[in-house]
Design an enzyme around this catalytic site. Structure first.
Site, PDB file in Angstrom:
ATOM      1  CE  LYS A 159      -3.548  -2.678   1.885  1.00  8.22           C
ATOM      2  NZ  LYS A 159      -3.273  -3.919   2.592  1.00  8.22           N
ATOM      3  CE  LYS A 176     -11.838 -12.057   3.632  1.00  7.35           C
ATOM      4  NZ  LYS A 176     -11.503 -12.090   5.034  1.00  7.35           N
ATOM      5  CE  LYS A 203      -4.020 -14.737  -1.177  1.00  4.93           C
ATOM      6  NZ  LYS A 203      -4.944 -14.073  -0.387  1.00  4.93           N
TER       7      LYS A 203
END
Ligand code: ADP
Ligand code: TRP
Length: 322
Positions: A113, A195, A192
């Site tokens: 991030k 969520k 993969k």
């Protein structure tokens, strides 16, 4: 006796990847009478990204209902919510004073991030320290996790070793357990399942919605009549993870023969999923509709967890001199 510990973030209903990659292997380990297991819902970790009160609560219950639906024995073991053992935050502080800054700036959870630094809160930056505290607070020996969590376990051991170097015999050094059999479960787009990629399959959805998710799996454009390669097909890979061997062989034949389309394969995957997880889907709904049952279990679990945690933290405080 080995003490097994693992947590799962409550960032949504656990998906098929979480279930096959983390939940089922952990429950299998917990069924060994020689082991004591502590499984928890990492709702403090979820707070790094979710600030909505109702959503946090809803996710806690859906995560808990999933563990219960897959048969985690909460009488033999300890099942709790991370935020119910608030002294984990005190240990996080002690550990953070032993965590070199570069160790965190090099961690994947932050690096992924770091191109949007303005969106990274300090909680996200220190996420691995809270995870280390989760583990070290209970003298855990074995931590079953997916491959992506390996670095967090290395960080945990590094921190614990430097703490023990200064204050000997304070912390138990844990070992990760990564199930090599369970590869990374692919999502509907073939990457993969996660969520965060919105490519997941939620096996607890009502039938219509579940069917829609399965029908959205991306395949190539080989026509119905032509033979297909099962090795390169997400539908087949998911089927293989769930179905009986004989059904998998049967499906493989249909792929290689031709005259069998991806639409048919998706319908077969849907059917096998409904059948395979029939009882889990029922149990999950039972718990979601009776949240007080979940709450009772979590409160009982928190009492047991606090008992162990207090003993360990007292030892750490004493060693530091507090
Ligand atoms: P997500 O990527 O959906 O946010 P988490 O990071 O919360 O999943 O993972 C919870 C647990 O499930 C971890 O132990 C992780 O390794 C495992 N896991 C997550 N996705 C997969 C997958 N696609 N295949 C296998 N295991 C997975
Ligand atoms: N970071 C883990 C994940 O995203 C969840 C987690 C939090 C955890 N604390 C833990 C896993 C302690 C094992 C042990 O999946």
């Amino acid at each position: 006796m080995a003490r097994i510990l693992t947590g799962i973030q409550s960032t949504g209903t656990p998906h098929l990847g979480n279930i096959l990659g983390a939940i089922i292997p952990a429950i299998e380990l917990s069924s060994d009478p020689k082991n004591q297991s502590l499984f928890f819902i990492a709702d403090l970790h979820s707070f790094t990204t979710i600030k909505d009160k109702e959503l946090l609560r809803k996710n806690t219950y859906s995560t808990a209902a999933c563990w219960l639906a897959f048969g985690f024995d909460t009488d033999k073991n300890i099942f709790y919510r991370q935020s119910d053992v608030s002294i984990v935050c005190e240990l996080t502080w002690y550990l953070s004073c032993f965590t070199p800054y570069p160790m965190l700036s090099n961690s994947h959870s932050f690096k992924d991030k770091s191109d949007k630094l303005s969106e990274v809160n300090t909680g996200l930056f220190t996420y691995p320290v809270l995870m280390a505290a989760d583990i070290l607070l209970y003298d855990a020996n074995i931590v079953p996790v997916g491959k992506d969590q390996k670095q967090h376990l290395e960080i945990t051991r590094d921190i614990a070793n430097s703490f023990n170097h200064k204050f000997p015999n304070s912390l138990t050094i844990p070992q990760e357990k990564i199930d090599k059999k369970v590869m990374t479960i692919p999502g509907t787009d073939g990457q993969k399942m996660s969520k965060s990629y919105n490519n997941f399959i939620d096996i607890f959805l009502p039938e219509k919605k579940l069917k829609k998710q399965i029908m959205s799996i991306i395949t190539d454009s080989i026509s119905v009549d032509d033979p297909k390669d099962p090795e390169n097909c997400t539908v087949f890979k998911l089927f293989e993870l769930i179905a009986d061997k004989s059904d998998v062989l049967e499906l493989e034949k249909k792929y290689r023969h031709g005259g069998y389309g991806y639409g048919h394969a998706k319908k077969d995957l849907f059917e096998v999923m409904l059948e395979k997880y029939k009882s889990q889907r029922e149990l999950y709904n039972h718990y979601i509709n009776n949240q007080s049952l979940i709450e009772q279990k979590l409160i009982k679990g928190a009492e047991k967890a606090n008992e162990i945690a207090t003993t360990v933290l007292d030892r750490v405080r004493k060693n530091i001199g507090y």
